[in-house]
Design a protein around this motif. Sequence first.
Motif, PDB file in Angstrom:
ATOM      1  N   HIS A  40      95.412  72.529  27.469  1.00  0.00           N
ATOM      2  CA  HIS A  40      95.016  72.163  28.834  1.00  0.00           C
ATOM      3  C   HIS A  40      94.815  73.402  29.695  1.00  0.00           C
ATOM      4  O   HIS A  40      93.802  73.551  30.384  1.00  0.00           O
ATOM      5  CB  HIS A  40      96.081  71.272  29.486  1.00  0.00           C
ATOM      6  N   GLN A  70      88.652  69.210  34.989  1.00  0.00           N
ATOM      7  CA  GLN A  70      89.875  68.547  35.485  1.00  0.00           C
ATOM      8  C   GLN A  70      89.902  67.100  35.025  1.00  0.00           C
ATOM      9  O   GLN A  70      90.944  66.588  34.604  1.00  0.00           O
ATOM     10  CB  GLN A  70      89.916  68.630  37.002  1.00  0.00           C
ATOM     11  N   ALA A  71      88.737  66.446  35.084  1.00  0.00           N
ATOM     12  CA  ALA A  71      88.699  65.053  34.647  1.00  0.00           C
ATOM     13  C   ALA A  71      89.035  64.955  33.170  1.00  0.00           C
ATOM     14  O   ALA A  71      89.804  64.081  32.746  1.00  0.00           O
ATOM     15  CB  ALA A  71      87.314  64.469  34.915  1.00  0.00           C
ATOM     16  N   ILE A  73      90.780  67.101  31.349  1.00  0.00           N
ATOM     17  CA  ILE A  73      92.196  67.437  31.107  1.00  0.00           C
ATOM     18  C   ILE A  73      93.085  66.265  31.494  1.00  0.00           C
ATOM     19  O   ILE A  73      94.062  65.956  30.815  1.00  0.00           O
ATOM     20  CB  ILE A  73      92.592  68.712  31.875  1.00  0.00           C
ATOM     21  N   LEU A  74      92.702  65.598  32.564  1.00  0.00           N
ATOM     22  CA  LEU A  74      93.490  64.436  32.989  1.00  0.00           C
ATOM     23  C   LEU A  74      93.555  63.407  31.870  1.00  0.00           C
ATOM     24  O   LEU A  74      94.627  62.898  31.524  1.00  0.00           O
ATOM     25  CB  LEU A  74      92.849  63.820  34.237  1.00  0.00           C
ATOM     26  N   THR A  75      92.394  63.136  31.289  1.00  0.00           N
ATOM     27  CA  THR A  75      92.364  62.215  30.160  1.00  0.00           C
ATOM     28  C   THR A  75      93.249  62.727  29.037  1.00  0.00           C
ATOM     29  O   THR A  75      94.031  61.977  28.444  1.00  0.00           O
ATOM     30  CB  THR A  75      90.915  62.081  29.650  1.00  0.00           C
ATOM     31  N   ILE A  77      95.823  64.709  29.128  1.00  0.00           N
ATOM     32  CA  ILE A  77      97.265  64.626  29.438  1.00  0.00           C
ATOM     33  C   ILE A  77      97.771  63.223  29.123  1.00  0.00           C
ATOM     34  O   ILE A  77      98.806  63.038  28.478  1.00  0.00           O
ATOM     35  CB  ILE A  77      97.529  64.960  30.919  1.00  0.00           C
ATOM     36  N   VAL A  78      97.000  62.243  29.567  1.00  0.00           N
ATOM     37  CA  VAL A  78      97.458  60.859  29.397  1.00  0.00           C
ATOM     38  C   VAL A  78      97.498  60.494  27.920  1.00  0.00           C
ATOM     39  O   VAL A  78      98.486  59.928  27.425  1.00  0.00           O
ATOM     40  CB  VAL A  78      96.542  59.909  30.185  1.00  0.00           C
ATOM     41  N   ILE A  79      96.427  60.848  27.185  1.00  0.00           N
ATOM     42  CA  ILE A  79      96.399  60.530  25.753  1.00  0.00           C
ATOM     43  C   ILE A  79      97.511  61.279  25.036  1.00  0.00           C
ATOM     44  O   ILE A  79      98.208  60.747  24.176  1.00  0.00           O
ATOM     45  CB  ILE A  79      95.028  60.898  25.147  1.00  0.00           C
TER      46      ILE A  79
END
Lengths: 112, 807
Positions: A40, A70-71, A73-75, A77-79
Amino acid sequence: MEILMILTVGVLFTVATYMILSKSMLRVIIGVVILSHGAHLLFLTLSGLKQGAPPLLGEEASAYTDPLPQALILTAIVIGFGITAFMLVLAYRTYKAHKTDNLDELRGTEDE
Amino acid sequence: MSTLHLVALAPFIMAIFIPFFYFKFRHIHTGWFILPLPLILFIYLIQYLPLGGGPMETVERSVPWVPSLDIHFTVFLDGLSLLFALLITGIGTLVVLYSIYYIANKKEEPLNNFYVYLMMFMGAMLGVVLSDNLIVIYVFWELTSLASSLLIAYWFHKEKSRYGAQKSMLITVTGGFAMLAGFSLLYMMTGTFSIREIITYGDAIVTSPLFLPAMILILLGAFTKSAQFPFHIWLPDAMEAPTPVSAYLHSATMVKAGIYLVARFTPVFGGAPEWFWIVTGFGLFTLLWGSVSAVRQKDLKGILAFSTVSQLGLIMSLLGLGSAAVHFDVVDGQSLYTVAVLAAVLHLINHATFKGSLFMVVGIIDHETGTRDIRKLGGLMTIMPVTFTISLIGIASMAGLPPFNGFLSKEMFFTGTLNSATLDIFNVQTLGVIFPAVAWIASIFTFVYCMIMLFKTFTGKHHPERLEKEAHEAPAGMLISPVILASLVIIFGFFPNLLAYTIIDPAMQSILPGLLEPGEQFYVNIYHWHGLNTELFMTMGVVFFGSMIFLNHRKWQETTFYLKERDPLNWFYDSGLVGLIKGSTVVNDVQMTGRLRDYFTYMFIFLVLGMGYMLWNTGALAVDMANTADISIYMYIITLSLVLATVVIPFVSSRISAIVLMGVIGFLVALLFVVFRAPDLALTQLLVETVMVVLFLLVFYHLPELKKETFKPAFRLTNFVISIGVGLVVTLTALSAHALSYENPISPISDYFVENAYALAGGNNIVNVILVDFRGLDTLLEVLVLGIVGLAVVVLIKFKAKKGEDV
């Protein structure tokens, strides 16, 4: 600053690899978590640091940092969280069944 | 789609209905339903023969298949393809008829399999000879290999059948791959897959540096298929197939596909010295090797198999010698070297007739006596008179005796080799003597195995006690096909000119185009008596020396040469196969250890080497210290803490400290997100990290302490080295990417989102808009993934294994 971040990321990757190569299942999981942190940060760093305001249009800035990484990385992080949770429970279950978390002892039969 | 397309596809369509015939009309032999198809195709194809004289008119019909890749299902019918198509359907009809009697309709006999494979082969073979597009040819070519292999293994409960099937498959498919590579090279040279268009390129191909590789690769395909030395070893083992299959695939049609390919490509490659020497050389050597090996066989089918190898070599060498013809002017429709091509075409037809009938006869003998071993057989002349007569005709033709058709082509073969001995091109010179010499010696051995076949089977004392069955003449139905073929041997022997302008000239026109003016024809006049010339003396010599060797067979019968009948080249195949399996096992054992660590090690090492090599090789390595943003003091503090927390992790042995350190790392990363102006990431990271710590705590409570890992130093050292390698490569790659991104500024695609976030989606938070609006579907699927994870977690925790049940 990018150079500093890249070096930090390098350390994260090194330690993550070392952990993944160990025999204990828990260490492997920790390694994977650190690896995803490293990925990330690497992604964010390479997209350019501090080149504008946060990607919020209300800021009325002339330039914003790139919102696309950022979008993504956000995905990630959640996965990553989902996968870690699953691995943890799997480790728990394996330990319950086989009374060990040593991957060497968990090897399958000769036929496999 | 034209009728000609249908000719190639009809057998495939037929194959679909075969199981229906088999199961619905169980008491009728399935072969009867099949029989009309090849017959109709044969009659249909006969119409294309130029029976009224004059050159044959070629037919071309095209259906696009993959037009973007220049692949069209183009059927092209000229003399050569017509010759083969007639052989395939004609012999096919007789073989189907014969098989009806040969394979009895017993209860457990899987006739439907047999005929499906046979139809598949027939369609594929017609496809090979009728197609003009190289890729289509390749597809059909491999289908014939597959069908052949399936037919060899028809009685798959026999170990030898499976061995033979695997062998033929491995060898012919390997050749097929080589051929495909050769076709691709031709495409690179010409930009087309159409053979006729390729032929028009002529010099462009000859001068290309890819000429020789393409030629050798295509010849590999032809040689493996046509059982040329040293690839011939699969053919004798293919004799495990039911005899109708041997007669059809392994003597009359499929093995001639390689001949077809060489003939087809003679206009492209012919004229090159390499082509002349390779095709002629391998052909002649195969001729010799096959005929000598055939003498050693004790199984009748074994003799026929090696005989086929040898005769294929003969035809191949004739095509090689004939390719020299393109360098000479043709006067009155002939030259000294076109005669070789003429002989090749004639022998192709003759071989199909006499070898087909002989295979069927051997099948009859096997069927009626229970053995094919010449040491057990003998004295069948009076018991099986019809079979004997057919054999006599077939064998005499094979031995090259007048007045049968084999004599005509054998004489012409001698003429061809004698003419080529005087060639003044391709550095032939004194070496040319080899051609007629080898031909002559091989013919002597051919004569010897013919004698062995005839006399050992039909004369001498009959030993009923050695046979499994009481010998008697075959039923009439079984004799029809061989009788027809034997009649053809005699008819073509007496009236060879029936074939001259109907099929031989058209076929020669396809093999040697451009030699004649339009409208001209090759001079084809075949007759028995040429006067007392060298060829006749050579034949006399063959008969004399052949008889001498045969009459003295008692003397050499006990030699090891005769007793060891297996081809020595099989050793290479067998040990190669064993080696292959051993090698794969070793690789498998090394690679598939069942240890997670080993798998990761391979991946990491590959990553390091691959990325490292690319970095070094492309010269991408670069470090750019400028263009970096300012570093404030708190950044040093954050990164230093992060590095410290990370580095300590491997040394921690208590669960709780590990969790705390993980938490520290997670929260520091969240802090970095704040610094780097990614508020959404920071929020998410904080949330996830909190949940994660809780989760770790819950699970760790149940798990054992992190034991201090007691590794051997070597183990630890490799881990350490690999880790450093990975870290280093990642760092260097990132540094280079960072440095190069300033050299080649790329405008980010995210501008679109910045501009349109509010206009299109009405949101100010661009990251959120991307996630829930622009890429909404992705996010939905992500939610799905999380849902699955949630379910899996619940199931894994709640799941209670019953006693003895594993997880």
